[in-house]
Design an enzyme around this catalytic site. Structure first.
Site, mmCIF file in Angstrom:
data_model
loop_
_atom_site.group_PDB
_atom_site.id
_atom_site.type_symbol
_atom_site.label_atom_id
_atom_site.label_comp_id
_atom_site.label_asym_id
_atom_site.label_seq_id
_atom_site.Cartn_x
_atom_site.Cartn_y
_atom_site.Cartn_z
ATOM 1 N N SER A 197 4.529 2.058 -2.308
ATOM 2 C CA SER A 197 4.939 2.972 -3.366
ATOM 3 C C SER A 197 5.705 2.197 -4.418
ATOM 4 O O SER A 197 6.282 1.134 -4.138
ATOM 5 C CB SER A 197 5.835 4.068 -2.789
ATOM 6 O OG SER A 197 6.534 4.762 -3.804
ATOM 7 N N TYR A 225 14.081 4.732 1.952
ATOM 8 C CA TYR A 225 12.666 4.844 1.597
ATOM 9 C C TYR A 225 12.203 3.584 0.868
ATOM 10 O O TYR A 225 11.136 3.035 1.164
ATOM 11 C CB TYR A 225 12.455 6.075 0.716
ATOM 12 C CG TYR A 225 11.036 6.251 0.216
ATOM 13 C CD1 TYR A 225 10.000 6.568 1.089
ATOM 14 C CD2 TYR A 225 10.733 6.107 -1.137
ATOM 15 C CE1 TYR A 225 8.693 6.731 0.629
ATOM 16 C CE2 TYR A 225 9.432 6.279 -1.604
ATOM 17 C CZ TYR A 225 8.415 6.586 -0.716
ATOM 18 O OH TYR A 225 7.133 6.743 -1.181
#
Length: 320
Positions: A158, A183
């Site tokens: 990501s 994350y």
């Protein structure tokens, strides 16, 4: 450092769909394993691959939900896999290896994002454990089945990897948990995994890629309160996207991982980070969240993470 992170002129872009990148491609006889292949961009990946003739194995933490979501999709089989549980990973891999089949594409599409502090296994932070360690163990256990001279492993990372590199002194966030930084670390780990796997596997013709699929509103946001998405300017109070042009559809979001797994344009390449169906450029100095950060493609950090991951999971296909 020198880098292979430069565009190759693919002819595709942010609005390309998975079907676009597979146009004219016949995947008959090919087999893919797609984690998360029954939800969000994973579901669109499964659908596109099967439309091109591939058979797809979808390992799922909730097999019944997966079978329901995939009802009517031909060429799919569902098995059980919980990436947070290394025994579950072992069980799935053992069942697959016992079948005697080879794998052409492994697409690590499952993941969690910005979840509350959660501990799995021996106290591991859940985002690092599920997004990275579970997939690390899975690919290493499946290694005997990866087709030499052609298999590809695709790690779905990501743009969130821009948030932080690996927090080497506390990878499991025992101190000061931050859900977004955790994350970001997990997504950096996905890229580093592909970098080192490609280095280890290139000699037998197995290549690895990492990628940013783009911003897509999918069940990945399930841990985010609506108020947080409103505050970030993603949606309004009614749940309507405020900037539809800034988000991809699930079909567009699936495109880069399908391109990574199948495109002949990537022949001879590996260990690179992709976005918008292209090889990404290095991240710009202005701080914009595009391209790839140096810390995510650093070969020394990739090797360090591989050794740490092998130590934590007890799995390493590349030791004698």
């Amino acid at each position: 450092m020198s880098t292979a992170q430069h565009k190759i002129g693919s002819g595709f872009g942010a609005t390309s769909t998975a079907d676009d990148v597979l146009a004219g491609t016949d995947l008959t006889g090919k087999l893919a394993i797609v984690t998360g292949g029954y939800s969000g961009i994973g579901l669109e990946t499964t659908r596109a691959l099967t439309r091109a003739g591939a058979r797809v194995v979808v390992p799922a933490r909730r097999p019944e939900d997966a079978r329901e979501a995939l009802e009517g999709v031909p060429g799919v089989e569902v098995d059980e896999l919980d990436l947070a549980d290394l025994e579950s990973v072992r069980g799935f891999a053992d069942r697959f290896l016992t079948s005697g089949r080879t794998v052409d594409f492994v697409i690590n599409s499952a993941g969690v994002m910005a979840c509350p502090e959660t501990r799995v296994g021996p106290g591991w932070e859940a985002q690092f454990a599920i997004n990275h360690l579970g997939h690390f163990a899975l690919v290493n256990r499946l290694w005997p089945a990866l087709e030499p001279g052609g298999a590809r492993v695709v790690a779905v990372s990501s743009g969130g990897h821009h948030l932080t590199g690996v927090r080497w002194d506390d990878v499991h966030w025992q101190q000061g948990y931050d859900k977004w930084a955790a994350y970001g670390q997990a997504k950096t780990a996905n890229v580093l995994f592909a970098v080192h796997l490609d280095r280890l596997a290139e000699s037998v013709g197995v290549r690895a890629f990492a990628l940013h699929p783009g911003a897509i509103l999918t069940p990945l946001q399930r841990h985010m309160a609506q108020e947080e998405m409103v505050e970030r300017g993603w949606i309004d109070e009614n749940g309507t996207p405020l900037n539809p042009e800034g988000f991809k559809s699930p079909q567009q979001g699936a495109a880069t991982q399908v391109w990574a797994a199948t495109s002949p344009q990537l022949a001879g390449l590996g260990g690179v980070y992709l976005e918008d169906c292209e090889v990404a450029e290095p991240a710009p100095a202005d701080g914009a969240m595009r391209g790839v950060k140096d810390w995510a493609v650093d070969p020394e950090q990739a090797a360090r993470l591989w050794e740490l991951s092998a130590e934590l999971t007890g799995v390493n296909a590349f030791t004698s």
